[in-house]
Design an enzyme around this catalytic site. Structure first.
Site, PDB file in Angstrom:
ATOM      1  N   LYS A  86       5.733   4.132   1.265  1.00  0.00           N
ATOM      2  CA  LYS A  86       4.856   4.105   2.669  1.00  0.00           C
ATOM      3  C   LYS A  86       5.038   5.351   3.773  1.00  0.00           C
ATOM      4  CE  LYS A  86       7.590   0.489   3.443  1.00  0.00           C
ATOM      5  NZ  LYS A  86       8.202  -0.786   4.057  1.00  0.00           N
ATOM      6  N   ASP A 121      12.696  -6.253   2.365  1.00  0.00           N
ATOM      7  CA  ASP A 121      11.973  -7.107   3.652  1.00  0.00           C
ATOM      8  C   ASP A 121      11.613  -8.335   2.900  1.00  0.00           C
ATOM      9  OD1 ASP A 121      10.401  -5.536   2.430  1.00  0.00           O
ATOM     10  OD2 ASP A 121       9.171  -4.796   3.935  1.00  0.00           O
TER      11      ASP A 121
HETATM   12  C1  GLC Z   1       6.803  -0.800   0.189  1.00  0.00           C
HETATM   13  C2  GLC Z   1       8.442  -0.769  -0.305  1.00  0.00           C
HETATM   14  C3  GLC Z   1       8.801  -2.341  -0.603  1.00  0.00           C
HETATM   15  C4  GLC Z   1       8.489  -3.147   0.728  1.00  0.00           C
HETATM   16  C5  GLC Z   1       7.077  -3.180   1.157  1.00  0.00           C
HETATM   17  C6  GLC Z   1       6.703  -3.944   2.164  1.00  0.00           C
HETATM   18  O1  GLC Z   1       6.129  -1.494  -0.881  1.00  0.00           O
HETATM   19  O2  GLC Z   1       8.367   0.000  -1.589  1.00  0.00           O
HETATM   20  O3  GLC Z   1      10.203  -2.135  -0.783  1.00  0.00           O
HETATM   21  O4  GLC Z   1       8.946  -4.401   0.426  1.00  0.00           O
HETATM   22  O5  GLC Z   1       6.683  -1.904   1.174  1.00  0.00           O
HETATM   23  O6  GLC Z   1       7.222  -3.187   3.524  1.00  0.00           O
END
Ligand code: GLC
Ligand code: GLC
Length: 831
Positions: A522, A558
């Site tokens: 991200k 998360d």
């Molecule tokens: C990205 C992260 C992951 C997280 C997701 C949503 O994919 O790698 O860990 O859960 O974003 O925030």
């Protein structure tokens, strides 16, 4: 007709229609049309093999839902062929062309003769915005604002409206100006009660009106010494051509005499003058009525545009206007008197109705070919059922490989060390911290036997964007500072409360409170973090402050936090989904399928995970799939579009998180932008101009996608959104942009659906069930705010997983509550 750079070449031939056909079977009338067409092609040596676009001028009131469809509302003039009312006349013509056979023509457009006339004249004069016919029938069309047209969606720009004003008065509106002669004409017509205005105005009826007046005067003894001939009594014996001849400047009186003598009458000089006068009165009334009608239309245009004075051109066609010697002059003069503030130019159209129709077709053809090119580009985003099945299968294979820790699997399938759902006995105070993209959120929860009556306090801190790329210690120092501030703010600094740390990135956990960051996702690129234990990094940062201690009890993804908070409300919740900036899923997997690397040197794996929990009978652990990684080894290459490649190559982590780049809020806007760039370069959008705005990465945020795709959002609003982004767009551009947004977000939702379907079918099969009821806890702005995303996702899951019944439970900021629940669970030795 051939159109080349503003020049038109034409060949034409007129085919009369036998009277019988006008009142016979509709299909025979259309057969005659298509046979005439074939004859024309042959006679003019126009290839029968080559495909020709065809326009159809059809001069009757039709309700059109597109340029190439029109349902006949009623016949007018002298036609009343059977079996056509309510039917699509374009289709009727196509069928006749098929019946005739041996030609290759495609009917692309149908237009009313007024519209065609306006188009023809508009070809030479941009100001031409009204089309008028005063011939056998009468009618007018004009350019109306789209926002006033209820039948058509959209409220920007204009569209030509065929008023079919001939029917004015059918509701009685002309009662007070109608004469006994009009009533008689109407009664004797084959459409009594209809086209009242037309019957007072048009060529089909003027002669008849004159005849009826003259007949009555003769009967009253006011003409021909009271003598009435049979011919004078016969319908149709005086024609509009006669009326025109009577009014010729030089020979008018002479003509009148010979016309009357042709009716076996012997007129005196006075009789001739009187009859000529009748003709003048009848035709003058006609031009007055047309002037009044035109004045109404022009006033409407004037009001629409808020103009006091304005110039406009009117394209005109029709025998009455063209052949009656006084008609145009009178019409112009009266119109000027009715609308002195308006400068009207009348343009006589030649072969207007066929030429205009061909022009409309040419435009339609250009638009159709553009649309086709746009469709070709967008078709790359459209996934078939089969393709979605394939994505599902690959997701499943990725999950299996990840669980078996085979080589470099695309899905990391990270154990979370969370085993159980919360049970409602949680009590006491807990902290939760959440590192999001641009902010950091702190939460204090006071559970009073579970979450229901818990007290929640939170505060949000911003993360300066440069920290997403800077040194790791700086990022964690900043987090520690936020934590410190929050504890001060809540007055709990020295309580040593247990904390859950949501770290929404892939972490390889060896225990509930330990995990090394595998890689950033991200857009984060902070240095010196990958490969390090993030819990330790935070603890060290806190130590550096030397002011307080923090007990980080749980490290939580998360998705896991989301699942846990939803599971609290609904025990069937065994999946946690995030579709926000990132895209990821977690779910409950059987311990027997999980290999873990335990802390304390215990590397045996398997069900040993249960041992550290203190709870003997646990069978399952929540797995953070990190499904965003699907495609990293090429498994999505066959659905990836050139725009996706651009987005990937221009990201901070090229080749990584390919599935995430197709499905999450952080990237969809960019996929849209690259597609718009592509279409613009093809000359299909923004007049082919690639502007700086369009070249700016990140300019189209996902929230704009959500706005643009709202169903009833008018194009005007789409356009103003684009304008705010610095993208100047026309109405057509706005339509295309909306389509692009739709294609990109639809695909994202379908792909997430295919992924979810893989996950829930795996759980179902794990448990050997034929049928499985499950709840998916969901969080993320794309899911929540986008107008169609959740629906498409759910539909896809329904289709791909018929053996599962899935409830989607949107969570309101649940992840942090979930993290606090997990922390409480660990503390109370339930995890
Ligand atoms: C990205 C992260 C992951 C997280 C997701 C949503 O994919 O790698 O860990 O859960 O974003 O925030
Ligand atoms: C009739 C038709 C109308 C047409 C006009 C002139 O009024 O209803 O559609 O435009 O004749 O031909």
């Amino acid at each position: 007709m051939g159109i080349r750079r503003g020049e038109v070449e034409m060949e034409e031939k007129t085919y009369p229609i036998p009277k019988g056909l006008l009142e016979g079977k509709g299909s025979e009338l259309f057969d005659h049309v298509s046979e005439s067409l074939k004859d024309f092609l042959q006679e003019k040596n126009i290839s029968l093999e080559k495909k020709h676009p065809l326009a159809f001028t059809f001069s009757f009131p039709c309700e059109q839902s597109s340029l190439s469809q029109g349902l006949l509302l009623s016949w007018s003039k002298n036609v009343r062929a059977r079996g056509v009312l309510g039917k699509d006349v374009v289709q009727a013509l196509r069928e006749a062309i098929d019946r005739t056979g041996g030609m290759n023509v495609e009917v692309l457009a149908m237009v009313n003769d007024t519209v065609a006339t306006m188009m023809t004249c508009g070809f030479e004069d941009r100001r031409c915005e009204v089309g008028l016919i005063v011939g056998t029938g009468t009618n007018a069309c004009y350019m109306e604002e789209l926002r006033h047209i209820d039948l058509v969606e959209g409220d920007e720009g204009r569209m030509c409206v065929n008023t079919d004003w001939g029917a004015f008065g059918d509701d009685g509106a002309l009662k007070d100006v109608i004469t006994e002669y009009d009533r008689e004409v109407d009664a004797a017509s084959n459409n009594a009660g209809r086209q009242i205005f037309e019957k007072m105005v048009s060529g089909m009826y003027l002669g008849e009106l004159v005849r009826l007046v003259v007949l009555k005067m003769a009967r009253l003894g006011l003409l021909f010494d009271g003598h009435v001939s049979d011919a004078l009594k016969t319908k149709g014996k005086i024609t509009t051509a006669h009326v025109a001849a009577m009014e010729e400047t030089k020979n008018g009186l002479k003509n009148t005499r010979s016309i009357l003598m042709g009716l076996n009458l012997t007129p005196s000089q006075n009789d001739c003058v009187a009859v000529q006068h009748v003709g003048t009165i009848v035709s003058f009334r006609s031009s007055n009525l047309v002037a009044a009608g035109l004045a109404a239309i022009l006033t409407q245009i004037q009001r629409n545009r808020n103009l006091r004075t304005f110039r406009v051109s009117v394209g005109v066609d029709g025998t009455v206007y063209k052949t009656h010697p006084q008609y145009p002059k009178r019409l112009h003069k009266v119109l000027k008197r009715l609308l002195p503030e308006c400068r009207v130019r009348f343009i006589l159209s030649n072969s207007g109705s066929s030429k205009g129709a061909a022009l409309v077709t040419a435009v339609a053809q250009r638009l159709a070919s553009q649309k086709q090119k746009v469709d070709e580009t967008l078709s790359l985003f459209r996934l078939s059922y089969q393709q979605l099945q394939v994505v599902k299968a690959r997701m499943r294979a990725g999950m299996e490989a990840g669980l078996r820790r085979e080589g470099r699997s695309e899905l990391k399938m990270l154990p979370s060390f969370v085993y159980n759902s919360p049970d409602g006995t949680e009590h006491g105070k807990y902290l939760a911290f959440d590192l999001r993209g641009t902010n950091f959120k702190a939460l204090l929860v006071n559970f009073k036997n579970g979450l229901q009556k818990a007290e929640l306090y939170n505060k949000i801190y911003t993360i300066p964007p440069e920290m997403m790329q800077g040194p790791g210690a700086e990022l964690f120092d900043h987090i520690a500072e936020c934590v410190s501030d929050f504890l001060d703010y809540m007055g709990i600094k020295n309580l040593g409360l247990p904390a859950g740390f949501i770290f929404p990135f892939p972490c390889k956990q060896t225990a509930i409170d330990a995990g090394t960051l595998v890689c950033w996702t991200k857009g984060f690129k902070t240095t010196d973090c990958e490969g390090h234990d993030v819990v330790k990094m935070l603890q060290e940062a806190i130590k550096r402050r030397k002011e307080f201690e923090l007990d980080i009890t749980a490290l939580v993804n998360d998705t896991v936090g989301t699942m846990m908070s939803c599971a609290y409300e609904d025990p069937q919740c065994e999946v946690g989904l995030i579709v926000g900036a990132g895209s990821n899923v977690c779910y409950m997997e059987e311990l027997r399928n999980i290999e873990t690397e335990q802390r304390d040197g215990n590397e045996e794996g398997g069900t040993d995970g249960a041992k550290t929990t203190g709870v003997a009978e646990v069978e399952r652990m929540c797995i953070n799939t990190e499904w965003g990684g699907l495609g990293e080894a090429g498994s999505l290459d066959d659905i990836i579009t050139p725009s996706d490649v651009e987005v990937d190559q221009n990201s901070v982590n090229p080749e990584k998180q390919r599935f995430e780049k197709l499905t999450s809020g952080m990237y969809l806007g960019e996929v849209v932008r690259h597609t718009l760039l592509d279409l613009t370069r093809q000359g299909l959008l923004f007049r082919g101009r690639v502007t700086d705005a369009l070249k700016t990465p990140g300019i189209i945020q996902t929230k704009y996608l959500s706005q643009i795709e709202r169903d009833r959002l008018a194009l005007l609003q789409v356009r103003s959104i684009l304008q705010r982004l610095g993208l100047d767009s026309t109405c057509d551009d706005s339509i295309i942009v909306k389509e692009v947004c739709g294609a990109v977000s639809h695909r994202a939702a379908q792909l997430c659906g295919a992924g979810i379907s893989a996950v829930i079918d795996k759980i179902r099969e794990n448990r050997g069930l034929d049928h499985f009821d499950v709840t998916v806890g969901v969080e993320g702005k794309l899911y929540k705010l986008h107008p169609h995303f959740s629906r498409v996702l759910q539909e896809t899951v329904r289709v791909l997983s018929p053996q599962c019944r899935v409830t989607f439970l949107p969570s309101e900021e649940g992840r942090m509550k979930g993290a606090a629940l997990i922390t409480a669970g660990v503390r109370q030795m339930k995890m």
